[in-house]
Write a protein that holds these residues in place. Structure first.
Motif, mmCIF file in Angstrom:
data_model
loop_
_atom_site.group_PDB
_atom_site.id
_atom_site.type_symbol
_atom_site.label_atom_id
_atom_site.label_comp_id
_atom_site.label_asym_id
_atom_site.label_seq_id
_atom_site.Cartn_x
_atom_site.Cartn_y
_atom_site.Cartn_z
ATOM 1 N N ALA A 152 4.670 -1.969 3.335
ATOM 2 C CA ALA A 152 5.425 -1.013 2.525
ATOM 3 C C ALA A 152 5.774 -1.591 1.163
ATOM 4 C CB ALA A 152 6.693 -0.573 3.253
ATOM 5 N N TYR A 153 6.172 -2.852 1.117
ATOM 6 C CA TYR A 153 6.540 -3.445 -0.171
ATOM 7 C C TYR A 153 5.344 -3.439 -1.126
ATOM 8 C CZ TYR A 153 7.849 -6.617 -3.850
ATOM 9 O OH TYR A 153 8.081 -7.153 -5.086
ATOM 10 N N ILE A 154 4.217 -3.895 -0.643
ATOM 11 C CA ILE A 154 3.037 -3.973 -1.507
ATOM 12 C C ILE A 154 2.624 -2.584 -1.985
ATOM 13 C CG2 ILE A 154 0.578 -4.546 -1.561
ATOM 14 C CD1 ILE A 154 1.345 -6.880 0.417
ATOM 15 N N THR A 155 2.531 -1.627 -1.089
ATOM 16 C CA THR A 155 2.073 -0.290 -1.478
ATOM 17 C C THR A 155 3.097 0.436 -2.347
ATOM 18 O OG1 THR A 155 2.846 0.643 0.625
ATOM 19 C CG2 THR A 155 0.524 -0.019 0.497
ATOM 20 N N ASN A 156 4.379 0.309 -2.033
ATOM 21 C CA ASN A 156 5.405 0.956 -2.854
ATOM 22 C C ASN A 156 5.463 0.347 -4.252
ATOM 23 O OD1 ASN A 156 6.599 3.023 -1.244
ATOM 24 N ND2 ASN A 156 7.539 1.440 -0.001
ATOM 25 N N ARG A 157 5.377 -0.952 -4.313
ATOM 26 C CA ARG A 157 5.458 -1.639 -5.600
ATOM 27 C C ARG A 157 4.276 -1.297 -6.493
ATOM 28 N NH1 ARG A 157 4.858 -5.405 -9.057
ATOM 29 N NH2 ARG A 157 6.664 -6.559 -9.736
ATOM 30 N N VAL A 158 3.082 -1.339 -5.929
ATOM 31 C CA VAL A 158 1.869 -1.181 -6.724
ATOM 32 C C VAL A 158 1.511 0.285 -6.956
ATOM 33 C CG1 VAL A 158 -0.622 -1.649 -6.780
ATOM 34 C CG2 VAL A 158 0.969 -3.413 -5.991
ATOM 35 N N PHE A 159 1.529 1.102 -5.906
ATOM 36 C CA PHE A 159 0.977 2.449 -5.993
ATOM 37 C C PHE A 159 2.010 3.559 -6.174
ATOM 38 C CE2 PHE A 159 -2.070 0.016 -3.391
ATOM 39 C CZ PHE A 159 -3.158 0.062 -4.257
ATOM 40 N N VAL A 160 3.154 3.455 -5.527
ATOM 41 C CA VAL A 160 4.113 4.557 -5.542
ATOM 42 C C VAL A 160 5.022 4.485 -6.760
ATOM 43 C CG1 VAL A 160 5.973 5.717 -4.292
ATOM 44 C CG2 VAL A 160 4.052 4.732 -3.023
ATOM 45 N N PHE A 161 5.783 3.415 -6.878
ATOM 46 C CA PHE A 161 6.767 3.319 -7.947
ATOM 47 C C PHE A 161 6.244 2.572 -9.170
ATOM 48 C CE2 PHE A 161 9.195 3.804 -3.992
ATOM 49 C CZ PHE A 161 9.851 4.976 -4.291
ATOM 50 N N LYS A 162 5.050 2.010 -9.056
ATOM 51 C CA LYS A 162 4.382 1.320 -10.171
ATOM 52 C C LYS A 162 5.343 0.379 -10.892
ATOM 53 C CE LYS A 162 1.025 5.010 -10.822
ATOM 54 N NZ LYS A 162 1.396 5.937 -9.797
ATOM 55 N N SER A 163 5.924 -0.515 -10.120
ATOM 56 C CA SER A 163 6.881 -1.467 -10.656
ATOM 57 C C SER A 163 6.182 -2.362 -11.683
ATOM 58 C CB SER A 163 7.439 -2.313 -9.509
ATOM 59 O OG SER A 163 8.467 -3.136 -9.953
ATOM 60 N N PRO A 164 6.853 -2.638 -12.797
ATOM 61 C CA PRO A 164 6.217 -3.468 -13.834
ATOM 62 C C PRO A 164 5.980 -4.895 -13.330
ATOM 63 C CG PRO A 164 8.525 -3.095 -14.351
ATOM 64 C CD PRO A 164 8.209 -2.263 -13.147
ATOM 65 N N LYS A 165 5.053 -5.568 -13.997
ATOM 66 C CA LYS A 165 4.784 -6.960 -13.640
ATOM 67 C C LYS A 165 6.030 -7.779 -13.920
ATOM 68 C CE LYS A 165 -0.123 -6.740 -14.359
ATOM 69 N NZ LYS A 165 -1.312 -7.315 -14.949
ATOM 70 N N LEU A 166 6.351 -8.646 -12.983
ATOM 71 C CA LEU A 166 7.556 -9.452 -13.087
ATOM 72 C C LEU A 166 7.208 -10.921 -12.922
ATOM 73 C CD1 LEU A 166 9.812 -7.352 -10.672
ATOM 74 C CD2 LEU A 166 9.840 -7.269 -13.157
ATOM 75 N N GLY A 167 8.103 -11.762 -13.383
ATOM 76 C CA GLY A 167 7.966 -13.183 -13.120
ATOM 77 C C GLY A 167 8.257 -13.459 -11.655
ATOM 78 N N VAL A 168 7.997 -14.675 -11.240
ATOM 79 C CA VAL A 168 8.163 -15.040 -9.833
ATOM 80 C C VAL A 168 9.599 -14.815 -9.369
ATOM 81 C CG1 VAL A 168 8.017 -16.948 -8.176
ATOM 82 C CG2 VAL A 168 6.260 -16.698 -9.920
ATOM 83 N N LYS A 169 10.568 -15.203 -10.190
ATOM 84 C CA LYS A 169 11.978 -15.063 -9.811
ATOM 85 C C LYS A 169 12.348 -13.591 -9.634
ATOM 86 C CE LYS A 169 16.643 -16.362 -11.164
ATOM 87 N NZ LYS A 169 17.475 -17.014 -12.174
ATOM 88 N N GLN A 170 11.958 -12.739 -10.605
ATOM 89 C CA GLN A 170 12.285 -11.317 -10.511
ATOM 90 C C GLN A 170 11.546 -10.651 -9.348
ATOM 91 O OE1 GLN A 170 10.985 -12.124 -13.887
ATOM 92 N NE2 GLN A 170 12.655 -11.596 -15.256
ATOM 93 N N LEU A 171 10.305 -11.069 -9.122
ATOM 94 C CA LEU A 171 9.523 -10.534 -8.010
ATOM 95 C C LEU A 171 10.195 -10.865 -6.681
ATOM 96 C CD1 LEU A 171 6.831 -9.032 -7.463
ATOM 97 C CD2 LEU A 171 5.788 -11.276 -7.163
ATOM 98 N N LEU A 172 10.663 -12.094 -6.559
ATOM 99 C CA LEU A 172 11.361 -12.506 -5.341
ATOM 100 C C LEU A 172 12.655 -11.717 -5.160
ATOM 101 C CD1 LEU A 172 11.444 -14.380 -2.903
ATOM 102 C CD2 LEU A 172 12.561 -16.084 -4.344
ATOM 103 N N LEU A 173 13.402 -11.512 -6.245
ATOM 104 C CA LEU A 173 14.639 -10.733 -6.155
ATOM 105 C C LEU A 173 14.351 -9.285 -5.761
ATOM 106 C CD1 LEU A 173 16.640 -12.089 -9.222
ATOM 107 C CD2 LEU A 173 17.158 -12.425 -6.799
ATOM 108 N N GLU A 174 13.281 -8.714 -6.331
ATOM 109 C CA GLU A 174 12.899 -7.350 -5.979
ATOM 110 C C GLU A 174 12.524 -7.259 -4.505
ATOM 111 O OE1 GLU A 174 10.241 -4.358 -8.413
ATOM 112 O OE2 GLU A 174 8.952 -5.601 -7.116
#
Length: 178
Positions: A92-114
């Motif tokens: 769910a995280y991968i598909t929601n992030r990439v395809f559904v909500f199109k979350s912007p590219k983040l640094g490692v720290k922000q990605l981990l927090l997300e």
């Protein structure tokens, strides 16, 4: 509320989005009631359709893992639920992030927090389903039915959490056609 399609923006989107927008536009032309039009506008969007598709995929992974562990491996329902939830969260995280909500590219720290925010919401719905399974075990003893009820509630709550708190944009977001 105005329901217009910006032709320029529409042309920039992919085929899937264009088809969802065309379908919504078709429906909007045939309904004059403003409440129905607002409902159509909110429910028939590329984001909602993608969320439902990937949500169904997540539910299939979650439920089939749970059912296989129950039927073939005779794993305790709460342990099977834990394992199936972990697999579902990752998908769910991968598909929601990439395809559904199109979350912007983040640094490692922000990605981990997300991911942690995403997981926190999922852990909340995990415990909700765990309570449903526990109550079921003490009363009806139909773990697959209890799991399905938990999944339905989970899908609804997870969309709300993802949309409002996890993948929300900091800037005002324009509609997909505007």
């Amino acid at each position: 509320m105005r329901f217009q399609v910006d032709k320029q923006k529409l042309a920039e989107n992919n085929l899937f989005v264009r088809n969802v927008v065309r379908f919504r536009t078709f429906l909007l032309k045939h309904f004059k009631n403003e409440k129905i039009r607002t409902l159509i506008w909110g429910l028939i969007s590329a984001e909602m359709v993608l969320y439902m598709l990937f949500g169904a995929g997540t539910a299939i992974i979650d439920f089939s893992t749970f059912a296989i562990m129950q039927a073939l491996l005779h794993v305790e329902p709460m342990i099977a639920h834990t394992i199936s939830t972990i697999l579902a969260i990752l998908f769910a995280y991968i598909t929601n992030r990439v395809f559904v909500f199109k979350s912007p590219k983040l640094g490692v720290k922000q990605l981990l927090l997300e991911f942690l925010k995403f997981s926190e919401a999922r852990i909340g719905t995990y415990f909700m389903t765990l309570v449903i399974l526990f109550i079921d075990k003490m009363t009806f003893n139909h773990p697959k039915t209890a799991k399905m009820i938990g999944l339905i509630l989970t899908i609804i709550l997870n969309y709300i959490f993802s949309k409002l708190f996890i993948f929300s944009k900091k800037e005002p977001k324009q509609n997909e056609e505007n």
